[in-house]
Design a protein around this motif. Structure first.
Motif, short mmCIF file in Angstrom:
data_model
loop_
_atom_site.label_atom_id
_atom_site.label_comp_id
_atom_site.label_asym_id
_atom_site.label_seq_id
_atom_site.Cartn_x
_atom_site.Cartn_y
_atom_site.Cartn_z
N HIS A 83 -67.20 -5.02 -12.85
CA HIS A 83 -68.61 -4.79 -13.12
C HIS A 83 -68.94 -3.35 -12.75
CE1 HIS A 83 -72.52 -6.22 -14.24
NE2 HIS A 83 -73.07 -5.99 -13.06
N VAL A 87 -67.69 -3.07 -8.41
CA VAL A 87 -67.84 -4.47 -8.02
C VAL A 87 -67.10 -5.35 -9.02
CG1 VAL A 87 -69.48 -6.36 -7.68
CG2 VAL A 87 -70.04 -4.06 -6.88
N TYR A 88 -66.48 -6.41 -8.51
CA TYR A 88 -65.77 -7.37 -9.35
C TYR A 88 -66.40 -8.75 -9.18
CZ TYR A 88 -62.06 -3.92 -9.99
OH TYR A 88 -61.35 -2.79 -10.32
N PHE A 89 -66.36 -9.52 -10.25
CA PHE A 89 -66.80 -10.90 -10.21
C PHE A 89 -65.61 -11.83 -10.39
CE2 PHE A 89 -70.86 -8.94 -11.51
CZ PHE A 89 -71.70 -9.53 -10.57
N ASN A 116 -70.34 -11.71 1.05
CA ASN A 116 -70.68 -11.43 -0.35
C ASN A 116 -71.42 -12.60 -0.98
OD1 ASN A 116 -67.84 -9.81 0.08
ND2 ASN A 116 -69.30 -8.68 -1.14
N THR A 130 -69.42 -18.30 -9.23
CA THR A 130 -69.21 -16.86 -9.37
C THR A 130 -69.48 -16.15 -8.05
OG1 THR A 130 -69.92 -17.00 -11.68
CG2 THR A 130 -69.88 -14.81 -10.68
N SER A 132 -69.28 -12.16 -6.08
CA SER A 132 -69.15 -10.72 -6.30
C SER A 132 -68.57 -10.06 -5.06
CB SER A 132 -70.52 -10.11 -6.62
OG SER A 132 -71.40 -10.24 -5.53
N SER A 133 -67.68 -9.11 -5.28
CA SER A 133 -67.07 -8.35 -4.18
C SER A 133 -66.29 -7.19 -4.78
CB SER A 133 -66.14 -9.23 -3.35
OG SER A 133 -65.45 -8.47 -2.38
#
Length: 253
Positions: A83, A87-89, A116, A130, A132-133
């Motif tokens: 993202h 940031v990754y989901f 997170n 889901t 996010s981190s």
């Protein structure tokens, strides 16, 4: 992050009778932020828990049992997408028919990255749990471009140590994502009459031969007998092995 002076100035304008819109235009701060400061002016602190894999001396996640379960879920029905701002989901898609699995997935995700955010995104017939981190690729180095079955999937040594220490959690995650417990039936001749005979069995299905191998290697370690009727399916039908699976995995719920 706004400094305390900006926060106090915005609130002072509101206290003078100015509208949120007017205070927002003068300070350049959003109305939502000013509204939130009316309840709490101090910045909310973060615990700042570091990624265990990014430290000078990398270490495993603190809750290794939760990680082993989440690893199984991810290898079965999970994906990681980039993202904005690094940031990754991570998304684990689970059927609405199994609310207990959805709860267990969310709990595991929160345990692995407690600092997170985690949410549930409703879709038709399913839920995408889901989180996010910036550190999901650190924790799941199997992340990469394309479908998992089109690339090599192998555990890092530190991941294998966790699976070896918590094999049933890993198996549970794989079964909860890409497996099932069903009741098979067949017929037998008893005193000249055909009788219906039912028996339970577990199935695991995955297109990746590497993930299939991780599943069966762990079953071997646990003493669970299995058969592979084709390249994508693993069957567990022997009575003692099904009893083991029932004790540690059980039907979906």
């Amino acid at each position: 992050m706004y400094d305390m002076g900006t926060r106090k100035r915005a609130l002072a304008l509101v206290a003078q009778g100015r509208s949120l819109n007017s205070a927002s235009k003068e300070t350049g701060v959003s109305r939502a932020a000013i509204r939130s400061w009316q309840t709490r002016i101090e910045p909310r602190g973060r615990s700042g828990l570091p990624c265990p894999r990014c430290q000078d001396i990398p270490s495993p996640p603190e809750d290794q049992a939760a990680y082993a379960y989440l690893l199984g879920l991810y290898l079965g029905d999970g994906c990681i997408n980039a993202h904005r701002r690094g940031v990754y989901f991570i998304r684990i898609v689970l059927d609405n028919a199994w609310p207990g699995l959805i709860d267990a997935c969310e709990a595991a995700m929160r345990s692995v990255r407690p600092d997170n955010s985690v949410c549930r995104v409703k879709k038709q017939g399913c839920v995408a749990v889901t989180g996010s981190s910036k550190h999901w690729p650190c924790l799941f180095p199997q992340h990469g471009p394309g479908m998992k079955h089109n690339r090599k999937i192998a555990l890092e040594p530190w991941q294998q140590e966790i699976v070896d220490a918590h094999p049933w959690e890993f198996i549970r995650g794989l079964i909860h994502s890409d497996g099932c417990r069903i009741t098979n039936w067949t017929t037998r001749l008893v005193a000249g009459e055909s009788k219906r005979y039912e028996y339970p069995r577990y199935f695991f299905t995955n297109l990746s031969s590497d993930i299939i191998q991780l599943f069966t290697d762990t079953l071997d370690m646990l003493g669970v007998e299995w058969k592979q009727p084709n390249s994508r399916n693993i069957s567990i039908a022997r009575k003692a092995s099904v009893a083991l699976m029932d004790t540690h995995v059980g039907p979906k719920y």
